[in-house]
Design a protein around this motif. Sequence first.
Motif, PDB file in Angstrom:
ATOM      1  N   LYS A 165       0.821  -1.211   0.000  1.00 50.96           N
ATOM      2  CA  LYS A 165       0.000   0.000   0.000  1.00 50.96           C
ATOM      3  C   LYS A 165       0.858   1.265   0.000  1.00 50.96           C
ATOM      4  O   LYS A 165       0.409   2.332  -0.407  1.00 50.96           O
ATOM      5  CB  LYS A 165      -0.918   0.009   1.225  1.00 50.96           C
ATOM      6  CG  LYS A 165      -1.987  -1.079   1.198  1.00 50.96           C
ATOM      7  CD  LYS A 165      -2.803  -1.069   2.479  1.00 50.96           C
ATOM      8  CE  LYS A 165      -3.842  -2.180   2.478  1.00 50.96           C
ATOM      9  NZ  LYS A 165      -4.606  -2.227   3.749  1.00 50.96           N
ATOM     10  N   LYS A 166       2.102   1.153   0.457  1.00 55.70           N
ATOM     11  CA  LYS A 166       2.982   2.316   0.603  1.00 55.70           C
ATOM     12  C   LYS A 166       4.171   2.300  -0.352  1.00 55.70           C
ATOM     13  O   LYS A 166       4.710   3.364  -0.714  1.00 55.70           O
ATOM     14  CB  LYS A 166       3.525   2.375   2.042  1.00 55.70           C
ATOM     15  CG  LYS A 166       2.463   2.490   3.116  1.00 55.70           C
ATOM     16  CD  LYS A 166       1.969   3.923   3.246  1.00 55.70           C
ATOM     17  CE  LYS A 166       1.048   4.055   4.453  1.00 55.70           C
ATOM     18  NZ  LYS A 166       0.643   5.457   4.684  1.00 55.70           N
ATOM     19  N   VAL A 167       4.583   1.110  -0.749  1.00 55.76           N
ATOM     20  CA  VAL A 167       5.799   0.967  -1.548  1.00 55.76           C
ATOM     21  C   VAL A 167       5.485   0.169  -2.804  1.00 55.76           C
ATOM     22  O   VAL A 167       4.711  -0.793  -2.759  1.00 55.76           O
ATOM     23  CB  VAL A 167       6.922   0.270  -0.733  1.00 55.76           C
ATOM     24  CG1 VAL A 167       8.173   0.077  -1.588  1.00 55.76           C
ATOM     25  CG2 VAL A 167       7.247   1.077   0.521  1.00 55.76           C
ATOM     26  N   HIS A 168       6.103   0.567  -3.930  1.00 55.39           N
ATOM     27  CA  HIS A 168       5.811  -0.075  -5.209  1.00 55.39           C
ATOM     28  C   HIS A 168       7.106  -0.476  -5.911  1.00 55.39           C
ATOM     29  O   HIS A 168       8.168   0.113  -5.680  1.00 55.39           O
ATOM     30  CB  HIS A 168       5.004   0.865  -6.101  1.00 55.39           C
ATOM     31  CG  HIS A 168       3.782   1.411  -5.442  1.00 55.39           C
ATOM     32  ND1 HIS A 168       3.793   2.619  -4.777  1.00 55.39           N
ATOM     33  CD2 HIS A 168       2.528   0.906  -5.314  1.00 55.39           C
ATOM     34  CE1 HIS A 168       2.585   2.853  -4.268  1.00 55.39           C
ATOM     35  NE2 HIS A 168       1.806   1.827  -4.579  1.00 55.39           N
ATOM     36  N   LEU A 169       7.005  -1.475  -6.761  1.00 57.91           N
ATOM     37  CA  LEU A 169       8.157  -1.872  -7.560  1.00 57.91           C
ATOM     38  C   LEU A 169       8.631  -0.684  -8.396  1.00 57.91           C
ATOM     39  O   LEU A 169       7.825   0.041  -8.971  1.00 57.91           O
ATOM     40  CB  LEU A 169       7.800  -3.045  -8.467  1.00 57.91           C
ATOM     41  CG  LEU A 169       7.389  -4.355  -7.781  1.00 57.91           C
ATOM     42  CD1 LEU A 169       7.093  -5.420  -8.825  1.00 57.91           C
ATOM     43  CD2 LEU A 169       8.481  -4.838  -6.826  1.00 57.91           C
ATOM     44  N   GLY A 170       9.946  -0.486  -8.435  1.00 63.41           N
ATOM     45  CA  GLY A 170      10.501   0.643  -9.178  1.00 63.41           C
ATOM     46  C   GLY A 170      10.659   1.907  -8.365  1.00 63.41           C
ATOM     47  O   GLY A 170      11.169   2.909  -8.886  1.00 63.41           O
ATOM     48  N   ASP A 171      10.227   1.897  -7.095  1.00 63.20           N
ATOM     49  CA  ASP A 171      10.426   3.079  -6.251  1.00 63.20           C
ATOM     50  C   ASP A 171      11.917   3.332  -6.031  1.00 63.20           C
ATOM     51  O   ASP A 171      12.714   2.391  -5.907  1.00 63.20           O
ATOM     52  CB  ASP A 171       9.738   2.896  -4.893  1.00 63.20           C
ATOM     53  CG  ASP A 171       8.255   3.229  -4.948  1.00 63.20           C
ATOM     54  OD1 ASP A 171       7.778   3.670  -6.008  1.00 63.20           O
ATOM     55  OD2 ASP A 171       7.571   3.024  -3.917  1.00 63.20           O
ATOM     56  N   MET A 172      12.277   4.596  -5.965  1.00 57.82           N
ATOM     57  CA  MET A 172      13.666   5.004  -5.731  1.00 57.82           C
ATOM     58  C   MET A 172      14.056   4.789  -4.274  1.00 57.82           C
ATOM     59  O   MET A 172      13.288   5.079  -3.359  1.00 57.82           O
ATOM     60  CB  MET A 172      13.838   6.477  -6.100  1.00 57.82           C
ATOM     61  CG  MET A 172      15.202   7.062  -5.796  1.00 57.82           C
ATOM     62  SD  MET A 172      15.382   8.783  -6.374  1.00 57.82           S
ATOM     63  CE  MET A 172      14.273   9.645  -5.237  1.00 57.82           C
ATOM     64  N   VAL A 173      15.267   4.288  -4.069  1.00 60.97           N
ATOM     65  CA  VAL A 173      15.819   4.111  -2.723  1.00 60.97           C
ATOM     66  C   VAL A 173      17.179   4.803  -2.679  1.00 60.97           C
ATOM     67  O   VAL A 173      18.031   4.564  -3.547  1.00 60.97           O
ATOM     68  CB  VAL A 173      15.976   2.624  -2.362  1.00 60.97           C
ATOM     69  CG1 VAL A 173      16.493   2.468  -0.935  1.00 60.97           C
ATOM     70  CG2 VAL A 173      14.656   1.883  -2.529  1.00 60.97           C
ATOM     71  N   THR A 174      17.391   5.656  -1.682  1.00 59.03           N
ATOM     72  CA  THR A 174      18.659   6.374  -1.549  1.00 59.03           C
ATOM     73  C   THR A 174      19.207   6.204  -0.138  1.00 59.03           C
ATOM     74  O   THR A 174      18.486   5.826   0.792  1.00 59.03           O
ATOM     75  CB  THR A 174      18.485   7.874  -1.842  1.00 59.03           C
ATOM     76  OG1 THR A 174      17.402   8.387  -1.052  1.00 59.03           O
ATOM     77  CG2 THR A 174      18.191   8.114  -3.313  1.00 59.03           C
ATOM     78  N   PHE A 175      20.488   6.504   0.012  1.00 60.65           N
ATOM     79  CA  PHE A 175      21.095   6.487   1.341  1.00 60.65           C
ATOM     80  C   PHE A 175      20.522   7.624   2.174  1.00 60.65           C
ATOM     81  O   PHE A 175      20.320   8.737   1.678  1.00 60.65           O
ATOM     82  CB  PHE A 175      22.617   6.629   1.236  1.00 60.65           C
ATOM     83  CG  PHE A 175      23.297   5.440   0.629  1.00 60.65           C
ATOM     84  CD1 PHE A 175      23.537   4.304   1.384  1.00 60.65           C
ATOM     85  CD2 PHE A 175      23.696   5.445  -0.694  1.00 60.65           C
ATOM     86  CE1 PHE A 175      24.160   3.192   0.830  1.00 60.65           C
ATOM     87  CE2 PHE A 175      24.321   4.349  -1.269  1.00 60.65           C
ATOM     88  CZ  PHE A 175      24.550   3.215  -0.496  1.00 60.65           C
ATOM     89  N   ASP A 176      20.259   7.346   3.436  1.00 60.56           N
ATOM     90  CA  ASP A 176      19.661   8.328   4.348  1.00 60.56           C
ATOM     91  C   ASP A 176      20.789   9.038   5.097  1.00 60.56           C
ATOM     92  O   ASP A 176      21.116   8.702   6.232  1.00 60.56           O
ATOM     93  CB  ASP A 176      18.705   7.626   5.308  1.00 60.56           C
ATOM     94  CG  ASP A 176      17.944   8.608   6.191  1.00 60.56           C
ATOM     95  OD1 ASP A 176      18.041   9.824   5.943  1.00 60.56           O
ATOM     96  OD2 ASP A 176      17.262   8.156   7.125  1.00 60.56           O
ATOM     97  N   THR A 177      21.395  10.010   4.444  1.00 64.50           N
ATOM     98  CA  THR A 177      22.534  10.745   5.002  1.00 64.50           C
ATOM     99  C   THR A 177      22.291  12.230   4.826  1.00 64.50           C
ATOM    100  O   THR A 177      21.914  12.671   3.749  1.00 64.50           O
ATOM    101  CB  THR A 177      23.845  10.368   4.277  1.00 64.50           C
ATOM    102  OG1 THR A 177      23.985   8.949   4.265  1.00 64.50           O
ATOM    103  CG2 THR A 177      25.047  10.999   4.951  1.00 64.50           C
ATOM    104  N   THR A 178      22.499  13.005   5.888  1.00 67.75           N
ATOM    105  CA  THR A 178      22.304  14.449   5.846  1.00 67.75           C
ATOM    106  C   THR A 178      23.651  15.155   5.934  1.00 67.75           C
ATOM    107  O   THR A 178      24.510  14.786   6.738  1.00 67.75           O
ATOM    108  CB  THR A 178      21.406  14.902   7.014  1.00 67.75           C
ATOM    109  OG1 THR A 178      20.150  14.208   6.927  1.00 67.75           O
ATOM    110  CG2 THR A 178      21.150  16.401   6.944  1.00 67.75           C
TER     111      THR A 178
END
Length: 303
Positions: A141-154
């Motif tokens: 319901k929240k995440v789909h195939l092909g969604d972008m994933v990045t490193f969580d760094t600020t």
Amino acid sequence: MRKYLKDLTNLAGISSREEKIKEYIKSNIANKVDEITEDNMGNLICLIKGKDSSKKLMLDAHMDEVGFMITRINEDGTFGISPVGGVDPRVVKSQRLKIDEKISAVVNSTPIHLEKETDKVEQYESIRVYAGFSNKEEASKKVHLGDMVTFDTTYYEENSYAVAKAFDDRVGCSIMMDIIDYFFENSEKPLYDTYFNFATQEETGLRGTGTAASKIHPNFAIVLEGTTAGDNPENTPDKWATHIGNGPVLTFMHSGLVLNKEIFEKIVDTAKKLGIKFQYKMRTAGGTDAARLAKTLYGIPAG
């Protein structure tokens, strides 16, 4: 140089998902250049007209960063990912990630004191990303195939050094924006018509720059790129690619290309005349958009 760097690195944009970086750049340079265009690959091409229009110079830096895409939603609500660009699976273990810039996630990892095979490298087929979902139905319901994933760094700074994700190659983008600011603020023109190409899809095989060059038809180019240091405490100096603190890095060759000798020597001579401390890259692994330019049109010389 750091005027734009923090904002650029905090934005997320893997290959072919560079829209937010592109909009940020456009919003900051729109009234400072003579022309802005985009091509079919999504390259952002900005022109400052020069004193002499008989030649064209292309400056190039890529907007995309390495990351991942969701390629599987598992029955237990975890996710499988595949890399976008060259991300060694050894650096993924226990990393904090962001899915589509909204959902925090973490990569699975066996606690080190329970790890039986400490030399084993996890492959992407066995890597699981956990984002707090209980099952596949809830996760879907929240995440789909092909969604972008990045490193969580600020981005943050410490002792005159900066830490962030995506220095490769938001540093180059930041410098090109600084150069545009310089010409605008000083009401100056470059010698030749100068095209600033903020390129797409470098991390997935140097895709964008060749398309932009086919539109621009430059006489020569300069690629601004990030590189590795390798001066880890456990490495002897002969293993270093470069050394932090020794200045910008000039590359005379890398995988797939020996850089144009005339342009390379001109950059070296200019740095010496201006008293700019610099260093040479002492390992030839990796590549840049200069390799794509060498294979485009008539073979575009680059430094």
